[in-house]
Design a protein around this motif. Sequence first.
Motif, PDB file in Angstrom:
ATOM      1  N   THR A  66     -14.274  19.594 -55.346  1.00  0.00           N
ATOM      2  CA  THR A  66     -12.856  18.700 -55.913  1.00  0.00           C
ATOM      3  C   THR A  66     -13.377  18.298 -57.251  1.00  0.00           C
ATOM      4  OG1 THR A  66     -12.928  17.896 -53.513  1.00  0.00           O
ATOM      5  CG2 THR A  66     -11.818  16.447 -55.268  1.00  0.00           C
ATOM      6  N   LEU A  67     -12.297  18.341 -58.137  1.00  0.00           N
ATOM      7  CA  LEU A  67     -12.139  17.646 -59.350  1.00  0.00           C
ATOM      8  C   LEU A  67     -12.692  16.447 -59.364  1.00  0.00           C
ATOM      9  CD1 LEU A  67     -11.151  18.478 -62.405  1.00  0.00           C
ATOM     10  CD2 LEU A  67      -9.071  17.378 -61.710  1.00  0.00           C
ATOM     11  N   ASN A  68     -13.643  16.125 -60.587  1.00  0.00           N
ATOM     12  CA  ASN A  68     -14.031  14.718 -60.632  1.00  0.00           C
ATOM     13  C   ASN A  68     -14.808  14.108 -59.588  1.00  0.00           C
ATOM     14  OD1 ASN A  68     -12.450  14.567 -63.261  1.00  0.00           O
ATOM     15  ND2 ASN A  68     -10.752  13.925 -62.141  1.00  0.00           N
ATOM     16  N   SER A  69     -15.341  14.838 -58.828  1.00  0.00           N
ATOM     17  CA  SER A  69     -16.139  14.656 -57.676  1.00  0.00           C
ATOM     18  C   SER A  69     -17.241  15.647 -57.537  1.00  0.00           C
ATOM     19  CB  SER A  69     -15.333  14.431 -56.354  1.00  0.00           C
ATOM     20  OG  SER A  69     -16.174  14.183 -55.414  1.00  0.00           O
ATOM     21  N   GLY A  70     -18.452  15.275 -56.906  1.00  0.00           N
ATOM     22  CA  GLY A  70     -19.533  15.986 -56.798  1.00  0.00           C
ATOM     23  C   GLY A  70     -20.431  16.191 -58.164  1.00  0.00           C
ATOM     24  N   ALA A  71     -20.994  17.327 -58.159  1.00  0.00           N
ATOM     25  CA  ALA A  71     -21.977  17.583 -59.232  1.00  0.00           C
ATOM     26  C   ALA A  71     -21.181  18.313 -60.344  1.00  0.00           C
ATOM     27  CB  ALA A  71     -23.187  18.370 -58.683  1.00  0.00           C
ATOM     28  N   PHE A  72     -21.071  17.581 -61.581  1.00  0.00           N
ATOM     29  CA  PHE A  72     -20.141  18.151 -62.379  1.00  0.00           C
ATOM     30  C   PHE A  72     -20.805  17.827 -63.845  1.00  0.00           C
ATOM     31  CE2 PHE A  72     -17.662  14.559 -61.831  1.00  0.00           C
ATOM     32  CZ  PHE A  72     -17.464  14.174 -62.937  1.00  0.00           C
ATOM     33  N   ILE A  73     -20.385  18.927 -64.795  1.00  0.00           N
ATOM     34  CA  ILE A  73     -20.620  18.629 -66.331  1.00  0.00           C
ATOM     35  C   ILE A  73     -19.318  18.605 -66.973  1.00  0.00           C
ATOM     36  CG2 ILE A  73     -22.956  18.859 -66.776  1.00  0.00           C
ATOM     37  CD1 ILE A  73     -22.417  21.853 -67.595  1.00  0.00           C
ATOM     38  N   GLU A  74     -18.845  17.552 -67.770  1.00  0.00           N
ATOM     39  CA  GLU A  74     -17.571  17.733 -68.339  1.00  0.00           C
ATOM     40  C   GLU A  74     -17.347  17.493 -69.886  1.00  0.00           C
ATOM     41  OE1 GLU A  74     -12.941  15.817 -67.032  1.00  0.00           O
ATOM     42  OE2 GLU A  74     -14.827  14.642 -66.807  1.00  0.00           O
ATOM     43  N   GLN A  75     -16.565  18.113 -70.439  1.00  0.00           N
ATOM     44  CA  GLN A  75     -16.344  17.838 -71.766  1.00  0.00           C
ATOM     45  C   GLN A  75     -14.637  18.020 -72.210  1.00  0.00           C
ATOM     46  OE1 GLN A  75     -17.308  19.303 -76.221  1.00  0.00           O
ATOM     47  NE2 GLN A  75     -19.141  19.415 -74.963  1.00  0.00           N
ATOM     48  N   ALA A  76     -14.166  16.880 -73.042  1.00  0.00           N
ATOM     49  CA  ALA A  76     -12.688  16.860 -73.444  1.00  0.00           C
ATOM     50  C   ALA A  76     -12.850  17.792 -74.658  1.00  0.00           C
ATOM     51  CB  ALA A  76     -12.407  15.484 -73.770  1.00  0.00           C
ATOM     52  N   LEU A  77     -12.134  18.747 -74.766  1.00  0.00           N
ATOM     53  CA  LEU A  77     -12.023  19.907 -75.999  1.00  0.00           C
ATOM     54  C   LEU A  77     -10.658  19.656 -76.840  1.00  0.00           C
ATOM     55  CD1 LEU A  77     -12.828  22.994 -74.210  1.00  0.00           C
ATOM     56  CD2 LEU A  77     -14.655  21.632 -75.291  1.00  0.00           C
ATOM     57  N   ALA A  78     -10.942  19.504 -78.053  1.00  0.00           N
ATOM     58  CA  ALA A  78      -9.890  19.443 -79.143  1.00  0.00           C
ATOM     59  C   ALA A  78      -9.164  20.904 -79.100  1.00  0.00           C
ATOM     60  CB  ALA A  78     -10.291  19.004 -80.373  1.00  0.00           C
ATOM     61  N   THR A  79      -8.030  21.093 -78.693  1.00  0.00           N
ATOM     62  CA  THR A  79      -7.316  22.241 -78.506  1.00  0.00           C
ATOM     63  C   THR A  79      -5.941  22.026 -79.190  1.00  0.00           C
ATOM     64  OG1 THR A  79      -6.566  21.390 -76.245  1.00  0.00           O
ATOM     65  CG2 THR A  79      -8.459  22.660 -76.349  1.00  0.00           C
ATOM     66  N   PHE A 104     -12.894  24.163 -63.759  1.00  0.00           N
ATOM     67  CA  PHE A 104     -11.659  23.613 -63.599  1.00  0.00           C
ATOM     68  C   PHE A 104     -11.607  23.409 -65.255  1.00  0.00           C
ATOM     69  CE2 PHE A 104     -13.251  22.083 -59.690  1.00  0.00           C
ATOM     70  CZ  PHE A 104     -12.244  22.027 -58.777  1.00  0.00           C
ATOM     71  N   TRP A 105     -10.050  23.966 -65.415  1.00  0.00           N
ATOM     72  CA  TRP A 105      -9.747  23.982 -67.023  1.00  0.00           C
ATOM     73  C   TRP A 105      -8.291  23.236 -66.889  1.00  0.00           C
ATOM     74  CZ3 TRP A 105     -10.900  25.676 -72.022  1.00  0.00           C
ATOM     75  CH2 TRP A 105      -9.892  25.507 -72.600  1.00  0.00           C
ATOM     76  N   ASN A 106      -8.310  22.322 -67.722  1.00  0.00           N
ATOM     77  CA  ASN A 106      -7.304  21.159 -67.765  1.00  0.00           C
ATOM     78  C   ASN A 106      -6.670  20.688 -66.353  1.00  0.00           C
ATOM     79  OD1 ASN A 106      -5.321  19.911 -69.460  1.00  0.00           O
ATOM     80  ND2 ASN A 106      -3.656  21.409 -69.063  1.00  0.00           N
ATOM     81  N   GLY A 107      -7.624  20.452 -65.449  1.00  0.00           N
ATOM     82  CA  GLY A 107      -7.598  20.072 -64.008  1.00  0.00           C
ATOM     83  C   GLY A 107      -7.386  20.951 -63.013  1.00  0.00           C
ATOM     84  N   VAL A 108      -7.084  22.220 -63.282  1.00  0.00           N
ATOM     85  CA  VAL A 108      -6.754  23.195 -62.459  1.00  0.00           C
ATOM     86  C   VAL A 108      -8.054  24.204 -62.363  1.00  0.00           C
ATOM     87  CG1 VAL A 108      -5.131  25.310 -62.051  1.00  0.00           C
ATOM     88  CG2 VAL A 108      -4.497  23.309 -63.348  1.00  0.00           C
ATOM     89  N   LYS A 109      -8.270  24.390 -61.037  1.00  0.00           N
ATOM     90  CA  LYS A 109      -9.591  25.372 -60.839  1.00  0.00           C
ATOM     91  C   LYS A 109      -9.054  26.867 -61.340  1.00  0.00           C
ATOM     92  CE  LYS A 109     -11.651  24.835 -56.834  1.00  0.00           C
ATOM     93  NZ  LYS A 109     -11.827  24.972 -55.459  1.00  0.00           N
ATOM     94  N   ALA A 138      -3.123  18.498 -76.970  1.00  0.00           N
ATOM     95  CA  ALA A 138      -4.347  18.351 -77.889  1.00  0.00           C
ATOM     96  C   ALA A 138      -5.641  18.296 -77.451  1.00  0.00           C
ATOM     97  CB  ALA A 138      -4.174  17.472 -79.112  1.00  0.00           C
ATOM     98  N   VAL A 139      -5.756  17.845 -76.143  1.00  0.00           N
ATOM     99  CA  VAL A 139      -7.034  17.526 -75.716  1.00  0.00           C
ATOM    100  C   VAL A 139      -7.080  18.396 -74.448  1.00  0.00           C
ATOM    101  CG1 VAL A 139      -8.761  16.013 -74.541  1.00  0.00           C
ATOM    102  CG2 VAL A 139      -7.359  15.430 -76.659  1.00  0.00           C
ATOM    103  N   THR A 140      -8.103  19.277 -73.991  1.00  0.00           N
ATOM    104  CA  THR A 140      -8.044  19.748 -72.761  1.00  0.00           C
ATOM    105  C   THR A 140      -9.459  19.574 -72.023  1.00  0.00           C
ATOM    106  OG1 THR A 140      -6.486  21.764 -73.429  1.00  0.00           O
ATOM    107  CG2 THR A 140      -8.114  22.093 -71.520  1.00  0.00           C
ATOM    108  N   SER A 141      -9.518  19.345 -70.576  1.00  0.00           N
ATOM    109  CA  SER A 141     -10.770  18.946 -70.193  1.00  0.00           C
ATOM    110  C   SER A 141     -11.356  20.213 -69.432  1.00  0.00           C
ATOM    111  CB  SER A 141     -10.359  17.958 -68.734  1.00  0.00           C
ATOM    112  OG  SER A 141     -11.733  17.860 -68.228  1.00  0.00           O
ATOM    113  N   LEU A 142     -12.709  20.576 -69.732  1.00  0.00           N
ATOM    114  CA  LEU A 142     -13.453  21.551 -69.274  1.00  0.00           C
ATOM    115  C   LEU A 142     -14.518  21.027 -68.363  1.00  0.00           C
ATOM    116  CD1 LEU A 142     -14.645  24.536 -68.864  1.00  0.00           C
ATOM    117  CD2 LEU A 142     -15.863  23.968 -70.745  1.00  0.00           C
ATOM    118  N   GLN A 143     -14.265  21.274 -66.946  1.00  0.00           N
ATOM    119  CA  GLN A 143     -15.210  20.780 -65.920  1.00  0.00           C
ATOM    120  C   GLN A 143     -15.857  21.672 -65.222  1.00  0.00           C
ATOM    121  OE1 GLN A 143     -14.528  18.029 -62.269  1.00  0.00           O
ATOM    122  NE2 GLN A 143     -14.091  16.733 -64.097  1.00  0.00           N
TER     123      GLN A 143
END
Length: 198
Positions: A66-79, A104-109, A138-143
């Motif tokens: 699940t997005l934003n749950s469990g074991a993850f690393i994440e960075q907000a990328l300037a795109t 997950f790229w931009n919230g999509v697996k 302009a900001v994309t989440s990589l999780q």
Amino acid sequence: MSKKLLGLIAAAALWPSLASANIVANPSFELGFTSWSQSIFFIFNDGNTGSQSAATVCTGPQCVSTLNSGAFIEQALATTAGQSYDLSFFVTEGAGPTSELTVFWNGVKIADVLNPANNTYPGGWNQFTYTGLLATSAVTSLQVHGRQDPGGMAFDDFDVHASVAAIPEPSTWAMMILGFAGVGFMTYRRRKVAALAA
């Protein structure tokens, strides 16, 4: 041939060699979790190319599902909205099945990989690459999530850069150069005709 036309030809000749920069900050975790968010991850003192990586010992499917749950690393990328990007990273594991990673790229697996790098630690790292990932703002989440039952999984050397269009074939280059030359000749002729008419 006009200076503008020569400039266009020079730019076209250089185009394939232009490489975009990695937009991931602290991609190898040499600065710990600076620029990253994390949950159930720790800094591991062994890396693919450097001295550190990000690792987890989370077990079970809840670590990766699940997005934003469990074991993850994440960075907000300037795109750049509308630009496609290519992602790559390395994974190693200290045990065998069962393990799993999700991306997950931009919230999509975009990826769910079972047993991605079983028993590769120490010394072995598997690279994963995903291409053509579209940024919509302009900001994309990589999780990235990981689990290893019952060992550990480490991630390192993240790279995200703008996708580069395919390099044209030599015949395409020849056609482009002939086209530019034709445009240059037409411009030259028009100027000559205009000069004679004046």
